[in-house]
Design a protein around this motif. Structure first.
Motif, mmCIF file in Angstrom:
data_model
loop_
_atom_site.group_PDB
_atom_site.id
_atom_site.type_symbol
_atom_site.label_atom_id
_atom_site.label_comp_id
_atom_site.label_asym_id
_atom_site.label_seq_id
_atom_site.Cartn_x
_atom_site.Cartn_y
_atom_site.Cartn_z
ATOM 1 N N ARG A 261 -15.901 -0.816 8.904
ATOM 2 C CA ARG A 261 -15.471 -1.038 10.276
ATOM 3 C C ARG A 261 -16.310 -0.196 11.235
ATOM 4 N N GLY B 97 -12.258 -2.724 -7.415
ATOM 5 C CA GLY B 97 -10.860 -2.890 -7.804
ATOM 6 C C GLY B 97 -10.651 -3.919 -8.888
ATOM 7 N N GLU B 98 -11.721 -4.573 -9.340
ATOM 8 C CA GLU B 98 -11.552 -5.630 -10.338
ATOM 9 C C GLU B 98 -11.212 -5.028 -11.697
ATOM 10 N N PRO C 85 -9.292 1.207 -12.131
ATOM 11 C CA PRO C 85 -8.333 0.102 -12.281
ATOM 12 C C PRO C 85 -7.853 -0.058 -13.723
ATOM 13 N N VAL D 267 -10.678 2.146 -1.599
ATOM 14 C CA VAL D 267 -10.883 0.868 -0.921
ATOM 15 C C VAL D 267 -10.679 1.036 0.588
ATOM 16 N N LEU D 268 -9.632 1.792 0.971
ATOM 17 C CA LEU D 268 -9.378 2.028 2.395
ATOM 18 C C LEU D 268 -10.570 2.732 3.039
ATOM 19 N N LEU E 106 -7.446 4.682 -6.201
ATOM 20 C CA LEU E 106 -8.252 3.474 -6.040
ATOM 21 C C LEU E 106 -8.037 2.861 -4.664
ATOM 22 N N MET E 107 -6.758 2.796 -4.263
ATOM 23 C CA MET E 107 -6.417 2.231 -2.959
ATOM 24 C C MET E 107 -7.057 3.062 -1.850
ATOM 25 N N ILE F 43 0.840 -1.200 0.000
ATOM 26 C CA ILE F 43 0.000 0.000 0.000
ATOM 27 C C ILE F 43 0.874 1.250 0.000
ATOM 28 N N ALA G 168 -16.060 -3.117 -2.284
ATOM 29 C CA ALA G 168 -14.604 -2.963 -2.294
ATOM 30 C C ALA G 168 -13.965 -3.978 -3.234
ATOM 31 N N ARG G 169 -14.505 -5.203 -3.254
ATOM 32 C CA ARG G 169 -13.966 -6.204 -4.177
ATOM 33 C C ARG G 169 -14.246 -5.809 -5.618
ATOM 34 N N PHE H 42 -13.324 0.444 3.643
ATOM 35 C CA PHE H 42 -13.042 -0.436 4.770
ATOM 36 C C PHE H 42 -13.274 0.253 6.094
ATOM 37 N N ALA I 123 -3.823 4.433 -9.237
ATOM 38 C CA ALA I 123 -3.822 3.276 -8.347
ATOM 39 C C ALA I 123 -3.925 3.725 -6.897
#
Lengths: 424, 343
Positions: free
Chosen positions: A379, A314-315, A342, A371-372, A367-368, A136, A310-311, A375, A364
């Motif tokens: 949470r 990023g595909e 992506p 996703v973070l 994108l990361m 990361i 999230a899955r 998450f 990228a």
């Protein structure tokens, strides 16, 4: 054995007090007690029950220092080695060996094996976490060169040539594409996936078992095959252009089994007693599902959907086949190619131009970050079992039930007054 | 059930007035309920149709190519569908090799992390660690691919050279065209190899294997754990004699689930390897291939028949991951039922 029992600081206390308060004792007995007490008379030290001892820490630190020193000696003075990785590997092996030797000074073989295996499991876990942080961090670090320019977020690549600097061009088109495609696929998968998960749990039977088996089999579908399916049907047979919509369909085919399975597990955890209580109060099945099952599982279902998102977000592989590459902004998902983050990353880093590669890392990193963010959201919202409440929710629940109790007390007071004469 | 009714009614038969016949218990349900159940079944049917459509369509389109290729589909390495000379020998071998390398690296990592989280980690940290592992599973594959292509590639070359120099006598670690005694030799023979792709894929499958293993370990019965501690076992003793035997199904199942994911991985592999259409069993050597990379590489230029051939390759990949996943989930399910044996 009696030696052990009497000499310990914890045991000596009760034994003495008992024998003294016991009244007449012959002298020999008393002296026996006194003799037993003598080693630790007057000081009752609380025994340290912590599992960590100073010697353990010393052994760890000593082994670490020793291994670094030895490896440095080996690499600098003795052998002409120069690789960093080799230094780490040799150092680690020396560390484990030195640690085993140091522990074996105070412990027996069983304990030595225990310590050494503990060190190995710890270091494997640290290695995995370090790899994750590194992957990361590497992306974010390489991406920051593009991310610091504001135009990266507000422009597209339509009028940006390969030699233009990072102050020109950006990935706004890919951001918009990702947003639209994931929205469309969520609009398809969330209602359908949740309805199917409810179906699997609420209408059990042979048919539901069959559907569950098929859904579980479909989680094995490689994402590229989902893309190939949409490419061969929607694009080649139905004649739809390569577009954001086709990409969203491919993402839906891929995300649907994931969301169904995650939601299925969450709904299965709703306690049966809650459902039965609702049925016992005369509620219909639909009412039970709508007012008991789904609200109870809400946090888990939200988490399932967010993790599925999230899955999906990023595909790359299903999108690669179906959406097409477009350097310009295209807000219409139904017409013309529409790129997503992506795919933009994948496309940009294939170019040999350093500026393109930097932009690829930038998208990228974006994108990361997305996703973070998802998450952190998952949470905050969920991770709780069904029926478990946060403190704020618990507080609101307590206030509500207090209000109810008050209301009932107010209502029942006149009622009892009315009923009393009848009762008489 | 009906046989019990006369026996039940026997004592009351003297008084036919209060003969107690069991009420027919049938829940007809309200209209709303029937609608709900209909809608639920309907949504199940829609999902079923979509999923079956994917499978059936894949099979239908693949059949065209398979009829032409017949048995040679499994034994041919080349991929020239338009001259009817194609097969998946090379790509399937490549896929399996990448999967095996990934699993060989991922299993120790996943096992160590799972044991650390379930046995050693402080209770407060556990939930955070679990979601960090979940996060690792959700990191986009293109990010792993970037890391592999731009960072790992350069670092691993030295390791590959070292391994091939000292262990080159093992057949699959051999590198053709490499001379370890030539200090000026180019290192390109070690790049874009199965080994590097496998390392990157290993990072992607570690969290999947880890979460299955961790769940199995945390279900090891408390009674037997405490029994082992009471007999004087060290922590490692407890892990060796209680946790690992009870979690064995989870370890095997998690490994296979990871393998299933590794076989289907596309983008990260595609970014690292340089495709070859020959059976390449030297994992350290430049050149590798996989079914999914083949599809990503050739879909754009495929004719109708070429598309059908790609479908056949996709079907073969799907069947392989399906079998692996099916075995994995049945092993995991069986191990769970065994873990219920509370002391």
């Amino acid at each position: 054995m009696s030696d052990l029992l009497n000499s310990g600081p914890l045991n000596s206390g009760p034994v003495n007090s008992g024998s003294i308060s016991g009244g007449p004792l012959d002298k020999a007995d008393k002296e026996q007690v006194r003799v037993d007490r003598t080693p630790d008379e007057g000081r009752e030290v609380r025994r340290n029950t912590s599992a960590v001892h100073a010697t353990d820490v010393l052994a760890l630190v000593g082994a670490a220092v020793g291994s670094v020193a030895l490896t440095a000696l080996l690499f600098v003075r003795i052998a002409p080695f120069d690789s960093v990785l080799g230094f780490v590997v040799v150092g680690y092996m020396l560390f484990v060996a030195l640690y085993a030797v140091l522990v074996s000074f105070d412990e027996k073989g069983v304990a030595v094996r225990d310590r050494v295996t503990a060190v190995i499991w710890h270091s494997l876990a640290v290695l995995v976490l370090a790899a994750l942080v590194f992957v990361i961090g590497f992306t974010l670090w390489r991406g920051h060169r593009a991310l610091v320019h504001l135009n990266f977020f507000t422009q597209d690549m339509a009028r940006t040539g390969p030699l233009q600097p990072l102050t020109d061009g950006g990935v706004m088109h890919a951001m918009l594409g990702t947003l639209e495609q994931i929205t469309i696929s969520l609009a398809v998968t969330v209602p359908l996936g949740l309805a199917c998960a409810v179906f699997l749990n609420e209408v059990p039977g042979r048919y539901a078992r069959f559907v569950r088996t098929i859904v579980e089999a479909m989680t094995a579908l490689p994402s590229i095959v989902a893309g190939l399916f949409i490419y061969a049907t929607v694009i080649l047979i139905l004649g739809v252009d390569k577009s954001g919509f086709a990409a969203a369909l491919a993402l839906s085919v891929m995300m649907l089994p994931i969301i169904i399975r995650a939601a299925d597990v969450v709904i299965r955890l709703v306690p049966g007693s809650l459902r039965e209580a609702s049925y016992a109060l005369g509620a219909s099945q639909w009412r039970t599902v709508w007012t008991v099952v789904l609200p109870t599982a809400r946090s888990g279902l939200t988490t399932a959907v967010i993790l599925g998102t999230a899955r999906g977000i990023g595909e790359t592989s299903p999108v690669l086949l179906t959406s097409g590459v477009n350097a310009g902004l295209n807000a219409d998902p139904f017409k013309d190619p529409q790129i997503s983050l992506p795919l933009a990353t994948f496309d940009l880093v294939r170019s040999p131009q350093p500026a393109y590669i930097a932009r690829g890392f930038g998208s990228a990193a974006l994108l990361m970050g997305l996703v973070l963010l998802l998450f952190v959201l998952a949470r905050l919202i969920g991770g709780r079992g069904p029926g478990e409440l946060t403190r704020a929710q618990l507080h609101r629940r307590v206030l509500a039930s207090r209000r109810d109790a008050e209301r009932m007390a107010n209502r029942s007071a006149p009622a009892t007054a009315r009923t009393r004469p009848e009762h008489r | 059930m009906s046989a019990a009714v006369p026996g039940f009614g026997q004592p009351d038969s003297a008084d036919p007035e209060i003969l107690d016949v069991p009420r027919a218990v049938r829940s007809e349900g309200e209209l709303v309920d029937r609608l709900f159940r209909g809608a639920a079944r309907g949504s199940g049917a829609v999902v079923l149709v979509i999923m079956l459509l994917v499978g059936i369509f894949l099979g239908y389109r693949a059949a065209e190519a398979l009829r032409v290729a017949k048995g040679s589909f499994l034994t041919t390495s080349a991929w020239e569908p338009d001259s009817h000379h194609f097969g998946i020998a090379a790509v399937l071998t490549g896929t399996v090799l990448i999967g095996l390398v990934a699993i060989a690296i991922a299993v120790p990592l996943a096992l160590g992390t799972a044991l650390y989280i379930s046995e050693y980690a402080p209770r407060r940290l556990r939930r955070t660690l679990v979601s960090v592992v979940d996060l690792m599973a959700a990191v986009p594959s293109v990010v792993y691919g970037l890391w592999g292509a731009f960072f790992l590639q350069g670092q691993v070359v030295g390791v590959s050279r070292w391994i091939s120099t000292y262990f080159g006598w093992i057949p699959f670690l051999k590198v053709d065209g490499a001379d370890p005694h030539d200090p000026l030799a180019t290192t390109t023979v070690y790049t874009s190899s199965t080994f590097i792709a496998g390392m990157v894929v290993a990072l992607m499958v570690t969290p999947i294997a880890c979460s299955v293993m961790r769940e199995a370990f945390s279900q090891a019965p408390v009674g037997e754990r405490e029994g082992a501690f009471a007999l004087g076992a060290t922590k490692w003793g407890v892990i060796r004699t209680v946790v690992l035997p009870f979690g064995l199904g989870g370890v095997i199942g998690g490994t296979m689930l990871g393998l299933g994911r590794a076989l289907g991985e596309t983008i990260a592999v595609y970014m690292i390897i340089s495709p070859v259409f020959a059976v390449q069993s030297h994992i350290l050597q430049n050149g590798a291939n996989s079914v999914s990379a083949l599809i990503a590489l050739r879909y754009g230029s495929a004719s109708t028949f070429g598309m059908s051939a790609l479908m056949a390759a996709g079907l073969a990949l799907f069947l392989m991951t399906l079998v692996v996943n099916f075995i994995a989930s049945s092993i995991v399910a069986r191990s769970r039922s065994g873990a219920g044996a509370e002391a």
